[in-house]
Scaffold this motif. Structure first.
Motif: not given
Length: 296
Positions: A84-103
């Motif tokens: 829901p926060l795409g507008d707030a994230l625009a212009g920032r760098v989001l780094v996802n360090l959550t464990s998961g898969t390449s897909e």
């Protein structure tokens, strides 16, 4: 007096499990103004006491910093918080360090691109107590300019921090591949400890020998990597035929001692398949062909 941490860039950490707390604590310790958010706000108490700012909402947390780190239970949880926060994230760098898969990493990158969000995917190859030390290394993939812009901040988390490339899936791909090596090594050690335990040898007595041998095996890894890339598997140390004969010894020893034989039998089944395909005279690196094909 000169403050070596003066002017450090702000960072936000979303998710305060054991790892998230370690990440935020390390940023704080390196002088970064740190904003945190967690669904259970009490997990931030110690960090707030050390100087962190507890955001009242995820949106407030995102808007507090140009660099936003998310480390939660899984990608679904991360997406639920951030979608829901795409507008707030625009212009920032989001780094996802959550464990998961390449897909999952690539799907997250597609979502971010659609929202105009600059996205880096990452993997943490460390346990919480070693975050921020020379023993921690973190892997990142995505746009290099975004990584380069924030590398000094990200390197606070581990001396071995490494950028892998533009493919967002690389960090998670390396992560699961490296975890497979960890489990393979640990399971083999546990099997070995069970085996020598039949002669009343303590695991603490066996461990130094195991560690010495694991160190020797790293030499095989380096040698085999070149053979794999070249597609040629000379038997410079031993043939697969020789390995198979020794695998029989391990299975027999395990059976005789009443120790589980599933792991050595699996290893031998793969080697037997390679021999049946005419690889018996090759070096052990030829086993890569067994792992490259899907399971039956």
């Amino acid at each position: 007096m000169h403050n070596p941490h003066a002017g450090q860039s702000p960072v936000t950490v979303i998710g305060l499990g054991l790892m998230g707390q370690a990440l935020a604590g390390t940023f704080l310790g390196n002088g970064h103004p740190t904003t945190v958010w967690n669904r259970s706000a009490e997990k931030a108490d110690e960090l707030v006491a050390r100087g962190a700012t507890l955001a009242a909402s995820v949106r407030d947390a995102v808007e507090a910093s140009p660099l936003v780190i998310v480390c939660v239970s899984d990608y679904a949880a991360a997406h639920g918080l951030l979608a829901p926060l795409g507008d707030a994230l625009a212009g920032r760098v989001l780094v996802n360090l959550t464990s998961g898969t390449s897909e999952q990493a690539r799907e997250s990158a597609e979502w971010a691109a659609g929202e105009g969000v600059t996205y880096l995917d990452g993997a943490i190859m460390a346990i919480p107590p070693v975050i921020g030390t020379a023993d921690a290394f973190l892997l990142y993939s995505g746009p290099q300019d975004a990584y380069d812009a924030h590398e000094p901040t990200l390197k606070a988390l581990g001396a071995g921090t490494t950028y892998l490339g533009a493919d967002h899936g690389l960090a998670s791909l390396y992560d699961v591949a490296l975890l497979g090596i960890m489990w393979g090594t640990l399971n083999s050690f546990l099997h070995g400890a069970a085996l020598v335990g039949t002669a009343k040898v303590d695991a603490t007595v066996f461990a130094p020998f195991a560690n010495r041998w694991i160190e020797a095996v790293t030499g095989f890894v380096s040698a085999y990597a070149g053979q794999i890339d070249e597609g040629a598997y000379p038997a410079l140390d031993a043939t697969i035929d020789t390995h198979v004969a020794t695998m029989d010894h391990l299975i027999h020893e395990s059976e005789s001692g009443g120790v589980n034989t599933e792991l050595p039998r699996l290893v031998k089944a793969l080697a037997d398949r390679a021999v049946a395909e005419g690889r018996g005279g090759d070096g052990y690196a030829a086993m890569i062909e067994q792992f490259r094909r899907p399971s039956a």
